[in-house]
Design an enzyme around this catalytic site. Structure first.
Site, PDB file in Angstrom:
ATOM      1  N   ASP A  25       0.839  -1.195   0.000  1.00  0.00           N
ATOM      2  CA  ASP A  25       0.000   0.000   0.000  1.00  0.00           C
ATOM      3  C   ASP A  25       0.878   1.251   0.000  1.00  0.00           C
ATOM      4  O   ASP A  25       1.902   1.311   0.686  1.00  0.00           O
ATOM      5  CB  ASP A  25      -0.908   0.017   1.233  1.00  0.00           C
ATOM      6  CG  ASP A  25      -1.912   1.153   1.171  1.00  0.00           C
ATOM      7  OD1 ASP A  25      -2.977   0.960   0.557  1.00  0.00           O
ATOM      8  OD2 ASP A  25      -1.636   2.220   1.755  1.00  0.00           O
ATOM      9  N   ASP A  27      -4.302   2.500  -4.945  1.00  0.00           N
ATOM     10  CA  ASP A  27      -2.859   2.556  -4.697  1.00  0.00           C
ATOM     11  C   ASP A  27      -2.368   1.302  -3.987  1.00  0.00           C
ATOM     12  O   ASP A  27      -1.363   1.333  -3.291  1.00  0.00           O
ATOM     13  CB  ASP A  27      -2.505   3.806  -3.884  1.00  0.00           C
ATOM     14  CG  ASP A  27      -3.182   3.823  -2.518  1.00  0.00           C
ATOM     15  OD1 ASP A  27      -4.212   3.143  -2.358  1.00  0.00           O
ATOM     16  OD2 ASP A  27      -2.687   4.517  -1.610  1.00  0.00           O
TER      17      ASP A  27
END
Length: 457
Positions: free
Chosen positions: A335, A378
């Protein structure tokens, strides 16, 4: 029913056919763009017969190669493709006669130079009971797949694709149930093996040899010295001869293995498929005719994420299913820290450049055989095989991002090790918990599931 594994070539076919015979070099005619390759033709024909198929191949990283991947998967074929960086587009450019026979051709493919890893071969063979290999593969690859297949109890069939490639089959012959070759390919094989007759090859290796001779039909040479004649189909309104041999081989194999027929009986089963192919402009039963149609067909079904070039989520989930049964692999959930701030302060164009940078770092930090993907937003995922040092790889990715100029974005990485038979959802949940612990520890960190479990206890 178990899968049939087909291994070999898959590429774009560019088929040029003149309207009529002429002495001119530049002739009026037609050009068709379609999905092809011997292995691809075989896989499509098997799908036409309603069989579950797994296609194992290799090509480059061009948009056309990736578009081919989406097309193949859209037809219900379980695609296992190794992408080879630096390889140009995989294609076969053929000049046909007005009657549809091959006059000359140039092929560009990397599957004959590529070496599939033992783990990749093991995953390909798992869940199959029938394997079809073709000689666009190199000898080492064919032998490795055939050996793995035999050890798994599979029947293994081979297909010669041209006179100059038939010698690749020599070391593999004792592992094959049967080999399909046309007359010229058989002569080349006999010369290579010093045989005076096709029966010399069958008796020496134990393989059944099916030699096709066009309008004269085919002859089946058995390992016991027997030989039987197969009559040719009656063909009318023929459009092409290219791909007819592939269809014939598929029909024979399906008749023998799936229906328990003799080779002569299976020929009748094959003739229906042969007649369908002969009346088409392309080389197989399911190929799209034009590149524009292929683009329309694939709209919204791309295998790869358009922004990052990594495997998109749906394709990643399909790829992961092959790993469930053995287990032992590592799942990295990655992440991007503070990514929202980049979008807010610098705009989405900069945010996109950061995501591309992260994808590039992931791709440059892993090895051949590792599976990277963009999970969404993301978040990224990577699967590492059981023999990998997951901590080293995860730290390599994290460290490379920390050193890069990514507008302050770093990476939090959670790592989980899959149990045998464990579903992706379960493994992902544990990797997700580890990733969130990395966030709570201050971000820019790698955390294993074991640490996350102790923290939660």
């Amino acid at each position: 029913m178990k899968h049939t594994l087909v291994a070999g070539s898959a590429h774009l076919d560019i088929l040029a056919r003149p309207r009529e015979k002429s002495g001119y070099r530049d002739r009026i005619g037609s050009v068709e763009l379609a999905a092809g390759g011997t292995a691809c033709n075989v896989a499509f024909n098997l799908r036409k017969l309603g069989r579950p198929v797994r296609l194992m191949t290799a090509w480059g990283t061009s948009p056309i190669d990736r578009m081919m991947a989406g097309h193949i998967e859209s037809l219900g074929i379980d695609l296992m493709v190794d992408e080879v960086a630096g390889m140009g587009v995989a294609a076969f450019a053929a000049q046909l006669t007005p009657e549809g026979d091959l006059e000359s051709a140039v092929s560009a493919m990397c599957v004959d130079k590529h070496t599939f890893s033992p783990l990749r071969i093991a995953h390909a063979v798992a869940g199959t009971d029938l394997i079809i290999l073709e000689a666009n593969l190199n000898s080492e690859t064919m032998y490795a797949i055939a050996k793995a297949g035999r050890e798994a109890g599979c029947e293994v069939f081979g297909m010669a694709v041209s006179e100059d490639k038939v010698e690749r089959l020599v070391p593999v012959l004792p592992l094959l149930t049967a080999l399909f070759a046309n007359g010229a390919e058989c002569e080349a094989l006999m010369e290579k093996m010093g045989a005076a007759d096709p029966s010399d090859i069958t008796e020496a290796t134990g393989v059944t040899l099916i030699v096709t001779r066009g309008e004269r039909g085919a002859v089946v040479y058995g390992p016991d010295g027997s030989r039987g004649k197969i009559q040719p189909p009656t063909l009318q309104d023929m459009r092409t001869l290219l791909g007819v041999g592939d269809a014939f081989s598929v029909g024979i194999i399906d008749g023998v293995v799936r229906h328990g027929k003799s080779y002569a009986e299976a020929a009748e089963h094959a003739h229906e498929l042969v007649m369908e192919i002969a009346c088409r402009d392309s080389c197989n039963a399911l190929s799209l005719h034009t590149l524009s149609n292929m683009v329309d067909e694939l709209d919204g079904t791309a295998r790869y994420d358009a922004l990052t070039g990594l495997m998109q989520r749906t394709a990643f989930e399909r790829e992961y299913k092959r790993l469930e049964e053995p287990g032992g692999h590592a799942l990295l959930l990655i992440d991007c820290d503070r990514f929202k701030r980049v979008n807010d302060e610098h705009g989405h164009d900069v945010g996109d450049s950061v995501l591309k940078g992260v994808a590039s770092i992931i791709g440059g930090s892993i090895r051949k055989g590792d599976i990277p993907g963009r999970w969404g937003g993301d978040e990224f995922v990577v699967v590492l095989p059981p023999i990998s040092d997951a901590h080293v790889v995860a730290e390599r990715i994290r460290g490379a991002a920390a050193r890069a100029q990514l507008y302050g974005v770093t990476l939090s990485v959670g790592v989980a090790i899959a149990e045998p038979g464990e579903k992706l959802e379960s493994v992902f949940k544990r990797a997700d918990a580890a990733m969130y612990l990395a966030k709570r520890k201050g971000r820019d960190a790698v955390v294993f599931e074991s640490e996350a479990s102790r923290s939660a206890a």
